[in-house]
Design a protein around this motif. Structure first.
Motif, PDB file in Angstrom:
ATOM      1  N   VAL A   1       1.975  20.847  18.521  1.00 31.29           N
ATOM      2  CA  VAL A   1       1.647  21.578  19.750  1.00 31.29           C
ATOM      3  C   VAL A   1       2.399  20.928  20.909  1.00 31.29           C
ATOM      4  CG1 VAL A   1      -0.182  22.228  21.366  1.00 31.29           C
ATOM      5  CG2 VAL A   1      -0.629  22.240  18.901  1.00 31.29           C
ATOM      6  N   LEU A   2       3.125  21.749  21.655  1.00 27.37           N
ATOM      7  CA  LEU A   2       3.869  21.260  22.807  1.00 27.37           C
ATOM      8  C   LEU A   2       3.186  21.724  24.082  1.00 27.37           C
ATOM      9  CD1 LEU A   2       6.018  21.197  20.422  1.00 27.37           C
ATOM     10  CD2 LEU A   2       7.729  21.265  22.239  1.00 27.37           C
ATOM     11  N   GLU A   3       2.828  20.764  24.938  1.00 25.95           N
ATOM     12  CA  GLU A   3       2.248  21.023  26.254  1.00 25.95           C
ATOM     13  C   GLU A   3       3.125  20.369  27.295  1.00 25.95           C
ATOM     14  OE1 GLU A   3      -1.687  19.499  26.145  1.00 25.95           O
ATOM     15  OE2 GLU A   3      -2.420  20.998  24.705  1.00 25.95           O
ATOM     16  N   PRO A   4       3.020  20.758  28.569  1.00 30.47           N
ATOM     17  CA  PRO A   4       3.843  20.134  29.608  1.00 30.47           C
ATOM     18  C   PRO A   4       3.667  18.613  29.620  1.00 30.47           C
ATOM     19  CG  PRO A   4       2.787  22.097  30.467  1.00 30.47           C
ATOM     20  CD  PRO A   4       2.209  21.861  29.101  1.00 30.47           C
ATOM     21  N   GLY A   5       4.754  17.896  29.358  1.00 29.57           N
ATOM     22  CA  GLY A   5       4.744  16.442  29.395  1.00 29.57           C
ATOM     23  C   GLY A   5       4.144  15.766  28.185  1.00 29.57           C
ATOM     24  N   ALA A   6       3.806  16.501  27.144  1.00 24.45           N
ATOM     25  CA  ALA A   6       3.170  15.884  25.980  1.00 24.45           C
ATOM     26  C   ALA A   6       3.442  16.696  24.718  1.00 24.45           C
ATOM     27  CB  ALA A   6       1.665  15.746  26.189  1.00 24.45           C
ATOM     28  N   ILE A   7       3.411  15.977  23.585  1.00 28.66           N
ATOM     29  CA  ILE A   7       3.554  16.593  22.266  1.00 28.66           C
ATOM     30  C   ILE A   7       2.374  16.129  21.431  1.00 28.66           C
ATOM     31  CG2 ILE A   7       4.959  16.819  20.191  1.00 28.66           C
ATOM     32  CD1 ILE A   7       7.401  16.126  21.883  1.00 28.66           C
ATOM     33  N   GLU A   8       1.667  17.076  20.821  1.00 28.40           N
ATOM     34  CA  GLU A   8       0.533  16.741  19.967  1.00 28.40           C
ATOM     35  C   GLU A   8       0.896  16.986  18.505  1.00 28.40           C
ATOM     36  OE1 GLU A   8      -3.057  18.686  21.037  1.00 28.40           O
ATOM     37  OE2 GLU A   8      -3.377  17.495  22.850  1.00 28.40           O
ATOM     38  N   LEU A   9       0.614  16.000  17.680  1.00 30.69           N
ATOM     39  CA  LEU A   9       0.829  16.123  16.243  1.00 30.69           C
ATOM     40  C   LEU A   9      -0.501  15.939  15.523  1.00 30.69           C
ATOM     41  CD1 LEU A   9       4.065  13.997  15.614  1.00 30.69           C
ATOM     42  CD2 LEU A   9       3.897  16.453  16.023  1.00 30.69           C
ATOM     43  N   THR A  10      -0.840  16.893  14.673  1.00 35.76           N
ATOM     44  CA  THR A  10      -2.015  16.761  13.816  1.00 35.76           C
ATOM     45  C   THR A  10      -1.540  16.308  12.442  1.00 35.76           C
ATOM     46  OG1 THR A  10      -3.198  18.499  15.001  1.00 35.76           O
ATOM     47  CG2 THR A  10      -4.009  17.917  12.817  1.00 35.76           C
ATOM     48  N   VAL A  11      -1.949  15.109  12.043  1.00 31.58           N
ATOM     49  CA  VAL A  11      -1.481  14.531  10.789  1.00 31.58           C
ATOM     50  C   VAL A  11      -2.660  14.361   9.835  1.00 31.58           C
ATOM     51  CG1 VAL A  11       0.439  13.349  11.894  1.00 31.58           C
ATOM     52  CG2 VAL A  11      -1.749  12.166  11.652  1.00 31.58           C
ATOM     53  N   ARG A  12      -2.354  14.386   8.546  1.00 31.07           N
ATOM     54  CA  ARG A  12      -3.366  14.188   7.514  1.00 31.07           C
ATOM     55  C   ARG A  12      -2.863  13.157   6.512  1.00 31.07           C
ATOM     56  NH1 ARG A  12      -7.820  16.945   6.201  1.00 31.07           N
ATOM     57  NH2 ARG A  12      -7.189  18.689   7.546  1.00 31.07           N
ATOM     58  N   ASN A  13      -3.761  12.280   6.097  1.00 36.24           N
ATOM     59  CA  ASN A  13      -3.416  11.246   5.134  1.00 36.24           C
ATOM     60  C   ASN A  13      -3.377  11.840   3.734  1.00 36.24           C
ATOM     61  OD1 ASN A  13      -3.084   9.010   3.550  1.00 36.24           O
ATOM     62  ND2 ASN A  13      -4.855   7.898   4.320  1.00 36.24           N
ATOM     63  N   ASP A  14      -2.191  11.859   3.148  1.00 32.87           N
ATOM     64  CA  ASP A  14      -1.990  12.396   1.804  1.00 32.87           C
ATOM     65  C   ASP A  14      -2.116  11.347   0.723  1.00 32.87           C
ATOM     66  OD1 ASP A  14      -1.766  15.071   1.984  1.00 32.87           O
ATOM     67  OD2 ASP A  14       0.407  15.162   1.882  1.00 32.87           O
ATOM     68  N   GLY A  15      -2.001  10.085   1.099  1.00 34.39           N
ATOM     69  CA  GLY A  15      -1.932   9.038   0.106  1.00 34.39           C
ATOM     70  C   GLY A  15      -3.282   8.433  -0.235  1.00 34.39           C
ATOM     71  N   PRO A  16      -3.290   7.475  -1.160  1.00 30.32           N
ATOM     72  CA  PRO A  16      -4.550   6.861  -1.586  1.00 30.32           C
ATOM     73  C   PRO A  16      -5.065   5.784  -0.643  1.00 30.32           C
ATOM     74  CG  PRO A  16      -2.732   5.971  -2.855  1.00 30.32           C
ATOM     75  CD  PRO A  16      -2.147   7.037  -1.990  1.00 30.32           C
ATOM     76  N   ASP A  17      -4.178   5.229   0.212  1.00 29.07           N
ATOM     77  CA  ASP A  17      -4.558   4.125   1.093  1.00 29.07           C
ATOM     78  C   ASP A  17      -4.652   4.589   2.538  1.00 29.07           C
ATOM     79  OD1 ASP A  17      -4.544   2.230  -1.013  1.00 29.07           O
ATOM     80  OD2 ASP A  17      -2.351   2.157  -0.892  1.00 29.07           O
ATOM     81  N   ALA A  18      -5.484   3.882   3.306  1.00 31.96           N
ATOM     82  CA  ALA A  18      -5.606   4.171   4.737  1.00 31.96           C
ATOM     83  C   ALA A  18      -4.289   3.857   5.437  1.00 31.96           C
ATOM     84  CB  ALA A  18      -6.743   3.360   5.341  1.00 31.96           C
ATOM     85  N   VAL A  19      -3.978   4.638   6.471  1.00 28.49           N
ATOM     86  CA  VAL A  19      -2.726   4.481   7.216  1.00 28.49           C
ATOM     87  C   VAL A  19      -3.052   4.207   8.675  1.00 28.49           C
ATOM     88  CG1 VAL A  19      -0.568   5.579   7.910  1.00 28.49           C
ATOM     89  CG2 VAL A  19      -1.515   6.039   5.648  1.00 28.49           C
TER      90      VAL A  19
ATOM     91  N   PRO B   1       0.827  -1.211   0.000  1.00 30.52           N
ATOM     92  CA  PRO B   1       0.000   0.000   0.000  1.00 30.52           C
ATOM     93  C   PRO B   1       0.862   1.262   0.000  1.00 30.52           C
ATOM     94  CG  PRO B   1       0.031  -1.005   2.173  1.00 30.52           C
ATOM     95  CD  PRO B   1       0.696  -1.977   1.247  1.00 30.52           C
ATOM     96  N   VAL B   2       0.299   2.330  -0.540  1.00 33.59           N
ATOM     97  CA  VAL B   2       0.991   3.618  -0.569  1.00 33.59           C
ATOM     98  C   VAL B   2       0.549   4.413   0.653  1.00 33.59           C
ATOM     99  CG1 VAL B   2       1.370   5.742  -1.856  1.00 33.59           C
ATOM    100  CG2 VAL B   2       1.053   3.579  -3.076  1.00 33.59           C
ATOM    101  N   GLU B   3       1.486   4.632   1.581  1.00 33.38           N
ATOM    102  CA  GLU B   3       1.165   5.303   2.844  1.00 33.38           C
ATOM    103  C   GLU B   3       1.900   6.634   2.923  1.00 33.38           C
ATOM    104  OE1 GLU B   3       0.197   1.567   5.802  1.00 33.38           O
ATOM    105  OE2 GLU B   3       2.273   2.258   5.673  1.00 33.38           O
ATOM    106  N   GLU B   4       1.161   7.694   3.035  1.00 29.61           N
ATOM    107  CA  GLU B   4       1.737   9.036   3.131  1.00 29.61           C
ATOM    108  C   GLU B   4       0.984   9.827   4.187  1.00 29.61           C
ATOM    109  OE1 GLU B   4       1.670  10.893  -0.659  1.00 29.61           O
ATOM    110  OE2 GLU B   4       2.759   9.288  -1.675  1.00 29.61           O
ATOM    111  N   LEU B   5       1.728  10.405   5.107  1.00 28.20           N
ATOM    112  CA  LEU B   5       1.152  11.264   6.138  1.00 28.20           C
ATOM    113  C   LEU B   5       1.891  12.595   6.137  1.00 28.20           C
ATOM    114  CD1 LEU B   5       0.600   9.003   9.298  1.00 28.20           C
ATOM    115  CD2 LEU B   5      -1.142   9.949   7.789  1.00 28.20           C
TER     116      LEU B   5
END
Length: 398
Positions: free
Chosen positions: A63-81, A53-57
């Motif tokens: 976003v950095l918060e105390p004790g945690a890192i948040e990443l907002t990702v989007r699927n760019d590819g044709p297949d589910a990731v 499968p073609v996987e692209e994110l």
């Protein structure tokens, strides 16, 4: 239906048995039927898909918060990731979010449990269920500011410093511009064209850079050129509408278009400033403010040059200054609170397209008594404008 023959004789054509609107919709209806049947039969003749499968994110926001890192990702590819594991600096860490596979164009927010240290760099790797790796770098870890009233006030103050005040100072050149000879006024207009040309080029390059770092599923770099086309066409329509009304002189119309073009550019500039501040890459110091003040002061000259032959009211001048400089403020709010590379690239495209349209409008004002646009004085003015913007841009680092 009536028509004329080759001899000019008027004849009446035969109407069909179906209405013309129905005949026009028939090809679309047939195309929909064919596509729908193809989808229902699961693409007959294509066979089973082979290969991995073609996987692209694409990581759209960090976003950095105390004790945690948040990443907002989007699927760019044709297949589910499906995200299976997360590594931070080559160590496996726990995370929440993205419990199910991310479908095409869908976005998810991952919350990574990581006690980060301010000022340090972090390398994050997202491992998919098939073993593919998506990497994200954090050059300098700084807590993301909360979007409270104090934060909005800080961004507004920064926008006033680097947008409103410099443009207002540049507009103080109006009395001088009104007193110079006509030949030198053409040189000032050429200088204005040079200033705007640099802004347009700068907006295009920044937009392309942002588009390359964000999601490609929505068009990537094409978003910049879509923005250019949209703003150019819209401002061309507005300009034609103002010409039809004849309610304002040509100089006042040009000044308004210049202010709108600069304002759209400054909106994108505010987005860049706000997003840089949110990730700790923007040093809020006196040098930065002074650099922006010098760089953006020339924008005020570009606004007042077209109205040198008139004596505009103070209220009109204030309105033009706010149209050009104030968009830095909402741009900074958007960039720091809800930054999205694709949206930012489109905004920079809007600014570039508006400036191109304004340059086209200003070009006839450069003509000398012999009708030449690129005469020696005009060329010197354009080159001087480019040089001024290049030198003052060296004082600004976002």
């Amino acid at each position: 239906m009536e028509a004329r023959t080759a001899t000019g004789e008027l004849v009446r054509g035969r109407e069909g048995r179906f209405p013309r609107w129905l005949v026009g919709l028939a090809p679309l209806a047939l195309a929909a039927v064919v596509i729908g049947g193809f989808a229902l039969l699961d693409g007959p003749g294509l066979g089973e898909r082979t290969g991995p499968p073609v996987e692209e994110l694409a990581v759209e926001r960090t976003v950095l918060e105390p004790g945690a890192i948040e990443l907002t990702v989007r699927n760019d590819g044709p297949d589910a990731v499906a995200i299976a594991q997360v590594l931070v600096n080559d160590a496996y860490v726990g995370f929440t979010g993205a419990e199910r596979p991310i479908g095409r164009l869908e976005s998810e927010t991952l919350r990574i449990q990581q006690p980060w240290v301010e000022g340090e760099a972090y390398s994050i790797a997202l491992l998919t269920s098939t073993g593919a790796t998506i990497e994200q770098e954090i050059p300098v870890a700084v807590q993301t500011p909360d979007s409270d009233l104090s934060f909005l006030g800080l961004m507004a103050l920064l926008g006033v410093y680097v947008g409103v005040i410099p443009v207002a100072l540049g507009m103080l050149w109006l009395p001088w511009v009104r007193r110079i000879p006509r030949a030198w006024l053409r040189a000032v207009m050429a200088l204005t064209v040079g200033l705007l040309a640099w802004l347009g080029l700068d907006a295009t390059l920044e937009g392309l850079e942002l588009a390359g770092s964000g999601s490609q599923a929505f068009g990537g770099a094409a978003l910049v050129f879509v923005g250019i086309a949209v703003s150019y066409l819209v401002l061309s329509g507005v300009s034609a509408w103002l010409d039809q009304r004849r309610s304002s002189a040509s100089g006042a119309r040009l000044a308004l278009l210049v202010a709108v073009g600069i304002g759209l550019h400054n909106l994108g500039e505010g987005v860049a400033i706000g997003s840089a501040y949110a990730v700790g890459a923007l040093a809020l110091g006196a040098f930065l403010v002074v650099g922006f003040a010098i760089h953006n002061t020339t924008e005020g000259l570009a606004i007042v040059a077209p109205i040198a032959a008139r004596k505009p009211r103070i209220g009109r001048l204030v309105a033009l200054g706010l149209i050009a400089g104030a968009p830095v403020i909402p741009g900074a709010w958007l960039g720091a609170a809800a930054f999205n590379p694709s949206a930012a690239a489109f905004l920079f495209g809007l600014g570039a397209g508006a400036i191109v349209q304004v340059v086209v409008q200003l070009a006839p004002s450069l003509r000398d008594d012999e009708g030449r646009t690129l005469h020696p004085l005009a060329v010197a003015g354009v080159l001087a404008g480019l040089a001024i913007m290049f030198v003052t841009a060296l004082l600004v680092t976002v």
